[in-house]
Design a protein around this motif. Structure first.
Motif, PDB file in Angstrom:
ATOM      1  N   LEU A   9       0.828  -1.204   0.000  1.00  0.00           N
ATOM      2  CA  LEU A   9       0.000   0.000   0.000  1.00  0.00           C
ATOM      3  C   LEU A   9       0.865   1.256   0.000  1.00  0.00           C
ATOM      4  O   LEU A   9       0.475   2.294  -0.526  1.00  0.00           O
ATOM      5  CB  LEU A   9      -0.918   0.023   1.223  1.00  0.00           C
ATOM      6  CG  LEU A   9      -2.072  -0.966   1.213  1.00  0.00           C
ATOM      7  CD1 LEU A   9      -2.787  -0.938   2.558  1.00  0.00           C
ATOM      8  CD2 LEU A   9      -3.035  -0.657   0.102  1.00  0.00           C
ATOM      9  N   ASN A  12       1.875   3.412  -3.306  1.00  0.00           N
ATOM     10  CA  ASN A  12       0.998   4.440  -3.871  1.00  0.00           C
ATOM     11  C   ASN A  12       0.506   5.443  -2.840  1.00  0.00           C
ATOM     12  O   ASN A  12       0.044   6.521  -3.197  1.00  0.00           O
ATOM     13  CB  ASN A  12      -0.226   3.809  -4.536  1.00  0.00           C
ATOM     14  CG  ASN A  12       0.139   3.083  -5.797  1.00  0.00           C
ATOM     15  OD1 ASN A  12       1.005   3.508  -6.547  1.00  0.00           O
ATOM     16  ND2 ASN A  12      -0.513   1.971  -6.038  1.00  0.00           N
ATOM     17  N   TYR A  13       0.551   5.075  -1.576  1.00  0.00           N
ATOM     18  CA  TYR A  13      -0.032   5.910  -0.532  1.00  0.00           C
ATOM     19  C   TYR A  13       0.943   6.121   0.611  1.00  0.00           C
ATOM     20  O   TYR A  13       1.708   5.236   0.962  1.00  0.00           O
ATOM     21  CB  TYR A  13      -1.301   5.257   0.043  1.00  0.00           C
ATOM     22  CG  TYR A  13      -2.338   4.949  -0.986  1.00  0.00           C
ATOM     23  CD1 TYR A  13      -3.213   5.932  -1.419  1.00  0.00           C
ATOM     24  CD2 TYR A  13      -2.448   3.687  -1.541  1.00  0.00           C
ATOM     25  CE1 TYR A  13      -4.168   5.665  -2.380  1.00  0.00           C
ATOM     26  CE2 TYR A  13      -3.406   3.415  -2.500  1.00  0.00           C
ATOM     27  CZ  TYR A  13      -4.250   4.406  -2.916  1.00  0.00           C
ATOM     28  OH  TYR A  13      -5.193   4.142  -3.866  1.00  0.00           O
ATOM     29  N   GLU A  47     -10.407   8.565  -2.494  1.00  0.00           N
ATOM     30  CA  GLU A  47      -9.261   7.807  -2.000  1.00  0.00           C
ATOM     31  C   GLU A  47      -8.623   8.461  -0.781  1.00  0.00           C
ATOM     32  O   GLU A  47      -8.045   7.785   0.055  1.00  0.00           O
ATOM     33  CB  GLU A  47      -8.185   7.707  -3.084  1.00  0.00           C
ATOM     34  CG  GLU A  47      -8.496   6.775  -4.203  1.00  0.00           C
ATOM     35  CD  GLU A  47      -7.357   6.749  -5.187  1.00  0.00           C
ATOM     36  OE1 GLU A  47      -6.522   5.829  -5.095  1.00  0.00           O
ATOM     37  OE2 GLU A  47      -7.301   7.664  -6.031  1.00  0.00           O
ATOM     38  N   ILE A  68      -2.665  -5.792   1.613  1.00  0.00           N
ATOM     39  CA  ILE A  68      -3.601  -5.407   0.549  1.00  0.00           C
ATOM     40  C   ILE A  68      -4.790  -6.358   0.456  1.00  0.00           C
ATOM     41  O   ILE A  68      -5.806  -6.027  -0.145  1.00  0.00           O
ATOM     42  CB  ILE A  68      -2.906  -5.283  -0.823  1.00  0.00           C
ATOM     43  CG1 ILE A  68      -2.249  -6.591  -1.221  1.00  0.00           C
ATOM     44  CG2 ILE A  68      -1.909  -4.161  -0.821  1.00  0.00           C
ATOM     45  CD1 ILE A  68      -1.693  -6.585  -2.631  1.00  0.00           C
ATOM     46  N   ASP A  69      -4.668  -7.547   1.057  1.00  0.00           N
ATOM     47  CA  ASP A  69      -5.788  -8.491   1.059  1.00  0.00           C
ATOM     48  C   ASP A  69      -6.750  -8.238   2.207  1.00  0.00           C
ATOM     49  O   ASP A  69      -7.841  -8.803   2.251  1.00  0.00           O
ATOM     50  CB  ASP A  69      -5.262  -9.933   1.150  1.00  0.00           C
ATOM     51  CG  ASP A  69      -4.449 -10.314  -0.070  1.00  0.00           C
ATOM     52  OD1 ASP A  69      -4.786  -9.833  -1.176  1.00  0.00           O
ATOM     53  OD2 ASP A  69      -3.475 -11.078   0.082  1.00  0.00           O
ATOM     54  N   GLY A  73      -6.691  -2.639   2.645  1.00  0.00           N
ATOM     55  CA  GLY A  73      -6.258  -2.717   1.242  1.00  0.00           C
ATOM     56  C   GLY A  73      -7.424  -2.798   0.283  1.00  0.00           C
ATOM     57  O   GLY A  73      -7.439  -2.137  -0.763  1.00  0.00           O
ATOM     58  N   GLN A  74      -8.425  -3.589   0.643  1.00  0.00           N
ATOM     59  CA  GLN A  74      -9.598  -3.720  -0.226  1.00  0.00           C
ATOM     60  C   GLN A  74     -10.401  -2.427  -0.273  1.00  0.00           C
ATOM     61  O   GLN A  74     -10.915  -2.049  -1.326  1.00  0.00           O
ATOM     62  CB  GLN A  74     -10.469  -4.885   0.245  1.00  0.00           C
ATOM     63  CG  GLN A  74      -9.811  -6.226   0.002  1.00  0.00           C
ATOM     64  CD  GLN A  74     -10.646  -7.385   0.522  1.00  0.00           C
ATOM     65  OE1 GLN A  74     -11.729  -7.193   1.059  1.00  0.00           O
ATOM     66  NE2 GLN A  74     -10.135  -8.587   0.375  1.00  0.00           N
ATOM     67  N   ALA A  77      -8.524  -0.008  -2.486  1.00  0.00           N
ATOM     68  CA  ALA A  77      -8.651  -0.442  -3.885  1.00  0.00           C
ATOM     69  C   ALA A  77     -10.047  -0.154  -4.418  1.00  0.00           C
ATOM     70  O   ALA A  77     -10.202   0.279  -5.569  1.00  0.00           O
ATOM     71  CB  ALA A  77      -8.333  -1.932  -4.000  1.00  0.00           C
ATOM     72  N   SER A  78     -11.079  -0.364  -3.595  1.00  0.00           N
ATOM     73  CA  SER A  78     -12.451  -0.070  -4.023  1.00  0.00           C
ATOM     74  C   SER A  78     -12.638   1.411  -4.273  1.00  0.00           C
ATOM     75  O   SER A  78     -13.260   1.819  -5.252  1.00  0.00           O
ATOM     76  CB  SER A  78     -13.452  -0.525  -2.964  1.00  0.00           C
ATOM     77  OG  SER A  78     -13.404  -1.916  -2.809  1.00  0.00           O
ATOM     78  N   LYS A  80     -10.334   3.503  -5.138  1.00  0.00           N
ATOM     79  CA  LYS A  80      -9.588   3.822  -6.361  1.00  0.00           C
ATOM     80  C   LYS A  80     -10.401   3.423  -7.582  1.00  0.00           C
ATOM     81  O   LYS A  80     -10.504   4.182  -8.546  1.00  0.00           O
ATOM     82  CB  LYS A  80      -8.235   3.095  -6.342  1.00  0.00           C
ATOM     83  CG  LYS A  80      -7.454   3.183  -7.624  1.00  0.00           C
ATOM     84  CD  LYS A  80      -6.815   4.529  -7.775  1.00  0.00           C
ATOM     85  CE  LYS A  80      -5.899   4.564  -8.981  1.00  0.00           C
ATOM     86  NZ  LYS A  80      -6.309   5.451  -9.993  1.00  0.00           N
ATOM     87  N   THR A  81     -11.016   2.244  -7.540  1.00  0.00           N
ATOM     88  CA  THR A  81     -11.835   1.779  -8.654  1.00  0.00           C
ATOM     89  C   THR A  81     -13.021   2.712  -8.874  1.00  0.00           C
ATOM     90  O   THR A  81     -13.327   3.081 -10.011  1.00  0.00           O
ATOM     91  CB  THR A  81     -12.331   0.341  -8.384  1.00  0.00           C
ATOM     92  OG1 THR A  81     -11.195  -0.498  -8.196  1.00  0.00           O
ATOM     93  CG2 THR A  81     -13.150  -0.183  -9.534  1.00  0.00           C
TER      94      THR A  81
END
Length: 140
Positions: A9, A12-13, A47, A68-69, A73-74, A77-78, A80-81
């Motif tokens: 993570l 990017n962050y 984000e 990230i799992d 992390g999820q 990622a959500s 970001k999506t």
């Protein structure tokens, strides 16, 4: 172990943490994602919103240990999506708006105003020869 699991993570962050002790041995952890100095992409508003987790210290350790799992992390990622989807929708709307404006200009240019015509003059016909004054004229 915690930092090692969060390392993916951190590419990017940059993550800011705030810990507050709560009742019944709970802990509230607030995580503030920020753009890492080397990150290629820019953070969308979604984000960068803080993430707050309230649980026991062991539960938070276990979840953050998954990296990230895990939930953190999820969730990132959500977000970001979703931010990517919103950006795509805004871009598509802007392209549609531009195409509609161009089509309207093309239609306006294609429609030429009609040439002015001479005014129509009403023709007055004279009454029949056998018409009598004061009586309506016959149609037969």
């Amino acid at each position: 172990m915690l930092i090692t699991s969060l390392l993916p993570l951190l590419t990017n962050y940059s993550l800011g943490f705030d810990l507050v002790a709560g009742p019944d041995d709970t802990v509230t952890l607030t995580i503030v994602p920020r753009k890492a100095a080397e990150a290629a992409h820019t953070l969308a508003n979604g984000e960068a919103r803080p993430i707050s987790i309230t649980a026991s210290a062991a539960e938070i350790d276990a979840e953050l240990g998954r990296g990230i799992d895990g939930a953190l992390g999820q969730l990132i990622a959500s977000r970001k999506t979703l931010a990517d989807q919103i950006a795509e929708q805004r871009q598509a709307a802007e392209l549609a708006r531009t195409a509609a404006a161009q089509a309207a200009k093309a239609n306006t240019a294609a429609v030429k105003p009609a040439a002015p015509t001479a005014p129509v003059k009403a023709s007055v016909s004279s009454p029949p020869a056998d018409a009598t004054p004061g009586e309506p004229a016959s149609l037969w």
